[in-house]
Design a protein around this motif. Sequence first.
Motif, PDB file in Angstrom:
ATOM      1  N   GLU A  57      37.821  36.109 -19.382  1.00 38.46           N
ATOM      2  CA  GLU A  57      38.657  35.758 -18.230  1.00 38.46           C
ATOM      3  C   GLU A  57      39.931  35.047 -18.685  1.00 38.46           C
ATOM      4  O   GLU A  57      41.030  35.336 -18.198  1.00 38.46           O
ATOM      5  CB  GLU A  57      37.873  34.866 -17.261  1.00 38.46           C
ATOM      6  CG  GLU A  57      36.607  35.489 -16.686  1.00 38.46           C
ATOM      7  CD  GLU A  57      36.884  36.729 -15.841  1.00 38.46           C
ATOM      8  OE1 GLU A  57      38.007  36.881 -15.335  1.00 38.46           O
ATOM      9  OE2 GLU A  57      35.962  37.559 -15.702  1.00 38.46           O
ATOM     10  N   TYR A 111      37.167  34.281   1.197  1.00 42.32           N
ATOM     11  CA  TYR A 111      37.691  35.213   0.201  1.00 42.32           C
ATOM     12  C   TYR A 111      37.007  36.578   0.347  1.00 42.32           C
ATOM     13  O   TYR A 111      37.650  37.618   0.411  1.00 42.32           O
ATOM     14  CB  TYR A 111      37.419  34.632  -1.192  1.00 42.32           C
ATOM     15  CG  TYR A 111      38.081  35.361  -2.332  1.00 42.32           C
ATOM     16  CD1 TYR A 111      39.252  34.878  -2.899  1.00 42.32           C
ATOM     17  CD2 TYR A 111      37.522  36.516  -2.864  1.00 42.32           C
ATOM     18  CE1 TYR A 111      39.858  35.533  -3.949  1.00 42.32           C
ATOM     19  CE2 TYR A 111      38.116  37.182  -3.903  1.00 42.32           C
ATOM     20  CZ  TYR A 111      39.285  36.687  -4.444  1.00 42.32           C
ATOM     21  OH  TYR A 111      39.875  37.349  -5.481  1.00 42.32           O
ATOM     22  N   TYR A 115      38.174  40.694   1.483  1.00 40.46           N
ATOM     23  CA  TYR A 115      38.147  41.712   0.433  1.00 40.46           C
ATOM     24  C   TYR A 115      39.333  41.596  -0.520  1.00 40.46           C
ATOM     25  O   TYR A 115      39.982  42.568  -0.861  1.00 40.46           O
ATOM     26  CB  TYR A 115      38.118  43.126   1.031  1.00 40.46           C
ATOM     27  CG  TYR A 115      36.909  43.392   1.865  1.00 40.46           C
ATOM     28  CD1 TYR A 115      35.634  43.200   1.370  1.00 40.46           C
ATOM     29  CD2 TYR A 115      37.042  43.845   3.168  1.00 40.46           C
ATOM     30  CE1 TYR A 115      34.513  43.432   2.146  1.00 40.46           C
ATOM     31  CE2 TYR A 115      35.932  44.087   3.958  1.00 40.46           C
ATOM     32  CZ  TYR A 115      34.667  43.879   3.440  1.00 40.46           C
ATOM     33  OH  TYR A 115      33.563  44.119   4.205  1.00 40.46           O
ATOM     34  N   ARG A 116      39.647  40.373  -0.884  1.00 37.21           N
ATOM     35  CA  ARG A 116      40.756  40.183  -1.820  1.00 37.21           C
ATOM     36  C   ARG A 116      40.271  40.470  -3.237  1.00 37.21           C
ATOM     37  O   ARG A 116      39.258  39.932  -3.678  1.00 37.21           O
ATOM     38  CB  ARG A 116      41.261  38.748  -1.768  1.00 37.21           C
ATOM     39  CG  ARG A 116      42.226  38.503  -0.613  1.00 37.21           C
ATOM     40  CD  ARG A 116      42.643  37.060  -0.581  1.00 37.21           C
ATOM     41  NE  ARG A 116      43.151  36.619  -1.880  1.00 37.21           N
ATOM     42  CZ  ARG A 116      43.243  35.335  -2.226  1.00 37.21           C
ATOM     43  NH1 ARG A 116      42.833  34.405  -1.416  1.00 37.21           N
ATOM     44  NH2 ARG A 116      43.740  35.002  -3.393  1.00 37.21           N
ATOM     45  N   ALA A 117      41.004  41.302  -3.928  1.00 36.14           N
ATOM     46  CA  ALA A 117      40.629  41.612  -5.307  1.00 36.14           C
ATOM     47  C   ALA A 117      41.478  40.778  -6.262  1.00 36.14           C
ATOM     48  O   ALA A 117      42.643  40.521  -6.009  1.00 36.14           O
ATOM     49  CB  ALA A 117      40.835  43.095  -5.585  1.00 36.14           C
ATOM     50  N   GLY A 118      40.894  40.351  -7.340  1.00 37.75           N
ATOM     51  CA  GLY A 118      41.635  39.644  -8.374  1.00 37.75           C
ATOM     52  C   GLY A 118      41.697  38.145  -8.138  1.00 37.75           C
ATOM     53  O   GLY A 118      41.294  37.636  -7.096  1.00 37.75           O
ATOM     54  N   LEU A 120      40.030  35.837  -9.623  1.00 33.85           N
ATOM     55  CA  LEU A 120      38.731  35.170  -9.692  1.00 33.85           C
ATOM     56  C   LEU A 120      38.438  34.545 -11.057  1.00 33.85           C
ATOM     57  O   LEU A 120      37.463  33.827 -11.220  1.00 33.85           O
ATOM     58  CB  LEU A 120      37.619  36.168  -9.362  1.00 33.85           C
ATOM     59  CG  LEU A 120      37.611  36.691  -7.930  1.00 33.85           C
ATOM     60  CD1 LEU A 120      36.633  37.852  -7.806  1.00 33.85           C
ATOM     61  CD2 LEU A 120      37.238  35.583  -6.970  1.00 33.85           C
ATOM     62  N   GLY A 121      39.307  34.842 -12.037  1.00 35.51           N
ATOM     63  CA  GLY A 121      39.020  34.414 -13.407  1.00 35.51           C
ATOM     64  C   GLY A 121      38.889  32.910 -13.563  1.00 35.51           C
ATOM     65  O   GLY A 121      37.925  32.426 -14.178  1.00 35.51           O
ATOM     66  N   PHE A 123      38.301  30.670 -11.268  1.00 32.56           N
ATOM     67  CA  PHE A 123      37.133  30.214 -10.512  1.00 32.56           C
ATOM     68  C   PHE A 123      35.856  30.424 -11.329  1.00 32.56           C
ATOM     69  O   PHE A 123      34.997  29.537 -11.431  1.00 32.56           O
ATOM     70  CB  PHE A 123      37.074  30.986  -9.195  1.00 32.56           C
ATOM     71  CG  PHE A 123      35.980  30.547  -8.274  1.00 32.56           C
ATOM     72  CD1 PHE A 123      35.915  29.227  -7.835  1.00 32.56           C
ATOM     73  CD2 PHE A 123      35.024  31.434  -7.833  1.00 32.56           C
ATOM     74  CE1 PHE A 123      34.897  28.811  -6.980  1.00 32.56           C
ATOM     75  CE2 PHE A 123      34.014  31.034  -6.973  1.00 32.56           C
ATOM     76  CZ  PHE A 123      33.947  29.718  -6.553  1.00 32.56           C
TER      77      PHE A 123
END
Lengths: 152, 121
Positions: A57, A111, A115-118, A120-121, A123
């Motif tokens: 990540e 979140y 359906y939000r993509a990306g 997340l690293g 977190f």
Amino acid sequence: MEDAHQSADSPSFKPISVSLPSDVSYLDIARTFVADVGNKVGLLASEIHDLQLAVTEAVTNVIEHAYAGDSSQRIELAFEKAGECFTIVITDNSGNRFDPVNYPEPDMKEYLSQYRAGGLGLFLMRKLMDQVEFFSDSSGTNHLRLIKRVKS
Amino acid sequence: MSLALSQKTIGNIQVLVLAGEIDAQTLPPLEGKLQELLDKGHYSFVLDFQQVSFIASAGLGVLMSVIGTIQENNGDLVIASAQPEVYRTFDLLDFTTLFKFTDSVAAGVALFPNAAGVQGD
């Protein structure tokens, strides 16, 4: 062995570092390196997996955000162990300072409902590690220090 | 390490068999295959994760980006046979509330009401 009292770091692990291209096609090598170091230190398989995920990540974020996809740059990974703390420092020279204050922990329920993509690293790194710290110096070098308390 | 991808069809369910590691490097073929199947009107998926040893958040992001379209079209995406560490990555991010998980591809296929192969409308 009558006297089992040994140094917590015995056998001693000397700090080690590696420099990788800022290219996602080297993410697998980053993970292999993490596994090799983890095995040398005697970490548990689950601990090695957590470190591999956090490093994946971190390096992905540096490539995609700090270096904005420029694959001609370098990323350094440095490993050390002191007592029960296993530390990995990820360093880039992008000059793009990252301020984690701008990235509070997302409300996962909200979140997921969007359906939000990306994104997340960071977190995930905070979930996996005991400490996640960003610091920069005036020369444009950024460091991300990941610390995990390990059992071995 | 790479990600191998193969596809089979059981009834009207698309089964994608994945093998390897899913990260920002390896996921474009998976992303492309999912989009290709969505474009063809397929909304019922079982992803066989038995041979997936690693997934990064980039992989979760791709699955998240398609689940909305899938559910809007009365479909679903089921993840079968995920290894414990891979499941844990989903769980850390609460993605286990977004996808169904089963112990086998057969159990995943059985979750679909028209698993016998009758094309739903």
